[in-house]
Design a protein around this motif. Structure first.
Motif, PDB file in Angstrom:
ATOM      1  N   LYS A   1      32.972   5.213   9.543  1.00  0.00           N
ATOM      2  CA  LYS A   1      30.883   5.604   9.984  1.00  0.00           C
ATOM      3  C   LYS A   1      31.301   4.219   9.662  1.00  0.00           C
ATOM      4  O   LYS A   1      31.868   4.012   8.683  1.00  0.00           O
ATOM      5  CB  LYS A   1      31.136   6.924   8.771  1.00  0.00           C
ATOM      6  N   ARG A   2      30.176   3.336   9.955  1.00  0.00           N
ATOM      7  CA  ARG A   2      29.585   2.553  10.336  1.00  0.00           C
ATOM      8  C   ARG A   2      29.473   2.150   8.722  1.00  0.00           C
ATOM      9  O   ARG A   2      28.714   2.771   8.309  1.00  0.00           O
ATOM     10  CB  ARG A   2      28.106   2.511  10.965  1.00  0.00           C
ATOM     11  N   GLY A   3      29.587   0.909   8.230  1.00  0.00           N
ATOM     12  CA  GLY A   3      29.753   0.216   6.953  1.00  0.00           C
ATOM     13  C   GLY A   3      30.230   0.640   5.877  1.00  0.00           C
ATOM     14  O   GLY A   3      30.325   0.255   4.585  1.00  0.00           O
ATOM     15  N   GLN A   4      31.708   1.737   6.523  1.00  0.00           N
ATOM     16  CA  GLN A   4      32.869   1.856   5.607  1.00  0.00           C
ATOM     17  C   GLN A   4      33.991   0.855   6.386  1.00  0.00           C
ATOM     18  O   GLN A   4      33.471  -0.457   7.037  1.00  0.00           O
ATOM     19  CB  GLN A   4      33.380   2.949   5.978  1.00  0.00           C
ATOM     20  N   ASN A   5      34.835   0.350   5.067  1.00  0.00           N
ATOM     21  CA  ASN A   5      35.365  -0.668   4.865  1.00  0.00           C
ATOM     22  C   ASN A   5      37.050  -0.252   5.740  1.00  0.00           C
ATOM     23  O   ASN A   5      37.630   1.432   4.667  1.00  0.00           O
ATOM     24  CB  ASN A   5      36.135  -1.256   4.121  1.00  0.00           C
TER      25      ASN A   5
ATOM     26  N   ARG B   1      33.054 -10.556   6.796  1.00  0.00           N
ATOM     27  CA  ARG B   1      33.607  -9.625   7.001  1.00  0.00           C
ATOM     28  C   ARG B   1      35.077  -8.985   7.551  1.00  0.00           C
ATOM     29  O   ARG B   1      35.581  -8.132   6.635  1.00  0.00           O
ATOM     30  CB  ARG B   1      32.732  -8.680   7.878  1.00  0.00           C
TER      31      ARG B   1
ATOM     32  N   GLN C   1      35.360  -4.597   6.820  1.00  0.00           N
ATOM     33  CA  GLN C   1      33.943  -5.225   5.775  1.00  0.00           C
ATOM     34  C   GLN C   1      33.023  -4.157   6.185  1.00  0.00           C
ATOM     35  O   GLN C   1      33.143  -5.714   7.196  1.00  0.00           O
ATOM     36  CB  GLN C   1      34.196  -5.427   4.550  1.00  0.00           C
ATOM     37  N   ARG C   2      32.174  -3.755   5.709  1.00  0.00           N
ATOM     38  CA  ARG C   2      31.150  -3.103   6.429  1.00  0.00           C
ATOM     39  C   ARG C   2      31.012  -2.643   7.481  1.00  0.00           C
ATOM     40  O   ARG C   2      30.807  -4.023   8.714  1.00  0.00           O
ATOM     41  CB  ARG C   2      30.150  -3.974   6.214  1.00  0.00           C
ATOM     42  N   THR C   3      32.105  -2.262   8.690  1.00  0.00           N
ATOM     43  CA  THR C   3      32.255  -2.406   9.737  1.00  0.00           C
ATOM     44  C   THR C   3      31.215  -1.779  10.796  1.00  0.00           C
ATOM     45  O   THR C   3      30.136  -1.021  10.256  1.00  0.00           O
ATOM     46  CB  THR C   3      33.200  -0.888  10.395  1.00  0.00           C
ATOM     47  N   GLU C   4      30.844  -2.719  11.868  1.00  0.00           N
ATOM     48  CA  GLU C   4      29.999  -2.121  12.465  1.00  0.00           C
ATOM     49  C   GLU C   4      30.532  -1.520  13.940  1.00  0.00           C
ATOM     50  O   GLU C   4      31.856  -1.687  14.692  1.00  0.00           O
ATOM     51  CB  GLU C   4      28.938  -3.822  12.751  1.00  0.00           C
TER      52      GLU C   4
END
Lengths: 113, 114
Positions: free
Chosen positions: A14-18, A64, A80-83
């Motif tokens: 999910k977006r925002g996960q590492n 990131r 980090q903080r996937t987009e």
């Protein structure tokens, strides 16, 4: 040794996960490379290690992204903080110090939802 | 800045045909050139490597040539087979010390029809 090994092969996050990917190079290869490939494009260079030293980073490697290669063996690539724009195939390659030929792994397909 | 271009982007041929895939690069200071095959959703398989002092390499039905002065490389596939269907990528390396740091073209998607 059967070649460059990458794990996992697929990752949905999910977006925002590492997320973290692992690459095990061919055992006698001291050079290791990370690439990113988006659909319909050729791979683009991200970063390069010689033994444990990270010698070059592309401007594509934002803050990131971080890559490590402790003890000059396997390498990890963390995002980090996937987009959603990070969705791509992440490829690892290795080469021997005395040769220029690069050998690639099967890649990790990342999908960010 | 080195740029690599592959023409055509896609190619469909009947089985048995001989074909040529083209790769051009903007900077003749290329050190080595490598051709890869990529099947859908898979990694890259190295086909042929042309090193700095070489002009061509052959492996089975594949032949690759490199002309640094004109900035071109070609991959020749003889007697194509349906199993040759894949995307073919060329990539240039700019120095010996960074052998695996490659600049890729966008690939040619080849379809060989039975």
């Amino acid at each position: 040794d059967t070649g460059v090994s990458q794990n996992p092969r697929h990752k949905i996050t999910k977006r925002g996960q590492n997320v973290t990917f692992r690459c095990d190079p061919i055992s006698e290869h001291n050079r290791l490379y990370w690439y990113r490939q988006t659909l319909g494009q050729g791979p683009e260079f991200l970063t390069y290690f010689q033994n444990e030293a990270q010698l070059e980073k592309s401007r594509l490697l934002s803050d990131r992204f971080s890559a490590e290669r402790p003890k000059g063996s396997f390498s990890t690539l963390e995002i980090q903080r996937t987009e959603q724009g990070d969705s791509a195939m992440y490829l690892c390659a290795s080469s021997h110090r005395d040769e220029v030929e690069a050998f690639f792994g099967q890649g990790t397909r990342l999908t960010v939802v | 800045k080195q740029e690599v271009t592959q023409i055509p982007a896609a190619l469909s041929v009947p089985e048995g045909e001989n074909l040529v895939l083209n790769c051009s690069f903007t900077d003749s200071a290329i050190y080595n050139l490598q051709w890869f095959r990529q099947d859908p959703g898979k990694g890259l398989t190295s086909l042929l490597l042309i090193q700095s002092s070489q002009r061509e390499q052959t492996s089975g039905r594949l032949n690759a040539s490199l002309d640094k002065s004109s900035g071109r490389s070609t991959l020749y596939i003889a007697a194509s087979q349906p199993g040759d269907s894949a995307t073919y990528l060329c990539a240039g390396g700019e120095s010996y010390n960074q052998g695996g740091k490659l600049i890729f073209g966008q690939g040619t998607e080849l379809s060989v029809k039975p």
